[in-house]
Write an enzyme that holds these catalytic residues in place. Structure first.
Site, PDB file in Angstrom:
ATOM      1  N   ARG A   1       0.811  -1.259   0.214  1.00 16.41           N
ATOM      2  CA  ARG A   1       0.093   0.037   0.200  1.00 16.41           C
ATOM      3  C   ARG A   1       0.813   1.172   0.010  1.00 16.41           C
ATOM      4  NH1 ARG A   1      -2.739  -4.127   1.845  1.00 16.41           N
ATOM      5  NH2 ARG A   1      -0.759  -4.142   2.926  1.00 16.41           N
ATOM      6  N   THR A   2       1.677   1.241   1.011  1.00 16.73           N
ATOM      7  CA  THR A   2       2.620   2.510   1.008  1.00 16.73           C
ATOM      8  C   THR A   2       3.370   2.854  -0.360  1.00 16.73           C
ATOM      9  OG1 THR A   2       2.864   2.187   3.474  1.00 16.73           O
ATOM     10  CG2 THR A   2       4.200   3.863   2.492  1.00 16.73           C
TER      11      THR A   2
ATOM     12  N   LYS B   1      25.367  -4.603  -4.614  1.00 16.62           N
ATOM     13  CA  LYS B   1      26.824  -4.589  -4.990  1.00 16.62           C
ATOM     14  C   LYS B   1      27.784  -4.059  -3.752  1.00 16.62           C
ATOM     15  CE  LYS B   1      26.223  -3.673  -9.948  1.00 16.62           C
ATOM     16  NZ  LYS B   1      26.451  -2.610 -10.714  1.00 16.62           N
TER      17      LYS B   1
ATOM     18  N   ARG C   1      11.389   4.085   2.992  1.00 16.14           N
ATOM     19  CA  ARG C   1      11.222   3.085   3.908  1.00 16.14           C
ATOM     20  C   ARG C   1      12.222   2.242   4.215  1.00 16.14           C
ATOM     21  NH1 ARG C   1       5.900  -0.954   4.474  1.00 16.14           N
ATOM     22  NH2 ARG C   1       4.798   1.047   4.946  1.00 16.14           N
TER      23      ARG C   1
ATOM     24  N   HIS D   1       5.332   6.081  11.329  1.00 18.45           N
ATOM     25  CA  HIS D   1       4.800   6.059  10.080  1.00 18.45           C
ATOM     26  C   HIS D   1       3.883   7.141   9.943  1.00 18.45           C
ATOM     27  CE1 HIS D   1       3.722   4.273   6.327  1.00 18.45           C
ATOM     28  NE2 HIS D   1       3.181   2.922   6.906  1.00 18.45           N
TER      29      HIS D   1
HETATM   30  C1  NCD Z   1       2.139  -0.982   8.091  1.00 15.77           C
HETATM   31  C2  NCD Z   1       3.599  -0.904   8.126  1.00 15.77           C
HETATM   32  O1  NCD Z   1       4.304  -1.421   7.206  1.00 15.77           O
HETATM   33  O2  NCD Z   1       3.946  -0.195   9.116  1.00 15.77           O
HETATM   34  N1  NCD Z   1       1.670  -1.092   6.984  1.00 15.77           N
HETATM   35  C3  NCD Z   1       1.315  -0.016   6.050  1.00 15.77           C
HETATM   36  O3  NCD Z   1       2.281   0.670   5.854  1.00 15.77           O
HETATM   37  N2  NCD Z   1      -0.071  -0.063   5.464  1.00 15.77           N
HETATM   38  C4  NCD Z   1       1.576  -2.010   9.038  1.00 15.77           C
HETATM   39  C5  NCD Z   1       2.212  -3.337   9.053  1.00 15.77           C
HETATM   40  O4  NCD Z   1       3.010  -3.783   8.300  1.00 15.77           O
HETATM   41  O5  NCD Z   1       1.527  -4.055   9.962  1.00 15.77           O
END
Ligand code: NCD
Length: 302
Positions: A53-54, A81, A102, A130
């Site tokens: 999703r993100t 590498k 991320r 987040h």
């Molecule tokens: C979350 C995350 O990656 O922190 N997912 C997200 O971004 N929607 C929650 C999770 O991974 O449980």
């Protein structure tokens, strides 16, 4: 607002401005016409940890605004590498107008922001933060017409390692929520964070292992973050014993909304998706207008 690294960096007025902007984005999306706000811009997505999703909602948000999303896959890049994280950031900073990052290591996104001249957006750093997920969560609560002030919210699951929960607790504090934290004892929310939120916002926060849900407006569930456990067996045991049962849901208010950042595993009964209270797919969809608002503000500064 050049960077968005943590929900702690945002004031309530910043959150309200971003939510209002997301509402406008939602209305533009509904019209179905091309949007040119970020035409000619490039948004780099650097995901050193898995994401559906993100990653895809940031890419969609960029594309919907007329910007070009650029994807970086660590396992197929020179990172494989042995190129350092900092060199990677320097290079991509020279290509793109914003960096969405991320990373499994807490604080690494801040490190990237120190190096990069372009805005950096934290799309999740380890078990820490987040912030854009919290904006989506608050936007969803508002869109569901639950109101944001003084909501009664229960956070259920792995409150120790879930960054979405850590950011959300602070975000709920801003709006004076009444919060119940429901987790197994070994997965409690960091006591220092609980104290800090109580002190800053003066809200009531209660901890429990058995939530009652009477009077609850939002039940926010998350999975056990197995990847952050040293002992994976411990994660499996916690996940198996700490679930939302049909019985809890049957006795919960009919107008309660159930949210989840997703992915969901076995935290909720399998047939719950068809319950009118299950709002997590709508919540995921809200990722696009909210991240459009974030990209616009980070890149254009307005
Ligand atoms: C979350 C995350 O990656 O922190 N997912 C997200 O971004 N929607 C929650 C999770 O991974 O449980």
């Amino acid at each position: 607002m050049p960077d968005i690294l943590s929900i702690y960096d945002l004031e309530k007025r910043d959150v309200l401005r971003l939510l209002a902007s997301a509402e406008k984005m939602d209305a533009l999306l509904a019209k179905g016409k091309p949007i040119h706000t970020l035409e000619g811009k490039v948004v780099a997505n650097l995901f050193f940890e898995s994401s559906t999703r993100t990653n895809l909602s940031f890419q969609t948000a960029a594309a919907r605004l007329g910007a070009m999303p650029l994807s970086f896959y660590p396992e197929k890049s020179s990172a494989a590498k042995g190129e350092s994280f900092t060199d990677t950031i320097r290079i991509i900073d020279g290509y793109a107008d914003a960096l969405v990052i991320r990373h499994p290591v807490e604080g690494s996104v801040n490190q990237a922001a120190d190096i990069a001249e372009k805005p950096v957006i934290n799309a999740g750093d380890g078990g820490n933060q987040h912030p854009t997920q919290t904006l989506i969560d608050l936007y969803t609560m508002r869109k569901l017409k639950l109101g944001l002030e003084g909501l009664n919210v229960t956070l259920f699951g792995d409150l120790k390692y879930a960054r979405a929960m850590r950011s959300l607790l602070y975000g709920l504090g801003m709006f004076g929520a009444e919060v119940t934290l429901a987790s197994p004892p070994e997965l409690r929310m960091d006591p220092a964070l609980i104290s800090a939120v109580k002190e800053k916002f003066g809200i009531n926060i209660t901890e429990t292992q058995k939530p009652s849900l009477s009077g609850c407006s939002v039940l926010y569930v998350c999975r056990v973050q197995k990847e952050r456990f040293e002992d994976k067996r411990e994660a499996e045991l916690a996940a198996a014993k700490f679930r939302i049962t049909k019985g809890i849901l049957d006795s919960a208010p009919k107008e309660m909304a159930v949210l989840h950042p997703l992915p969901k595993l076995d935290e909720l009964p399998p047939d719950f998706d068809s319950d009118a209270r299950a709002k997590y797919f709508e919540q995921a969809k809200n990722g696009v207008p909210v991240r459009m608002a974030v990209l616009k503000e980070c890149i254009l500064g307005e």
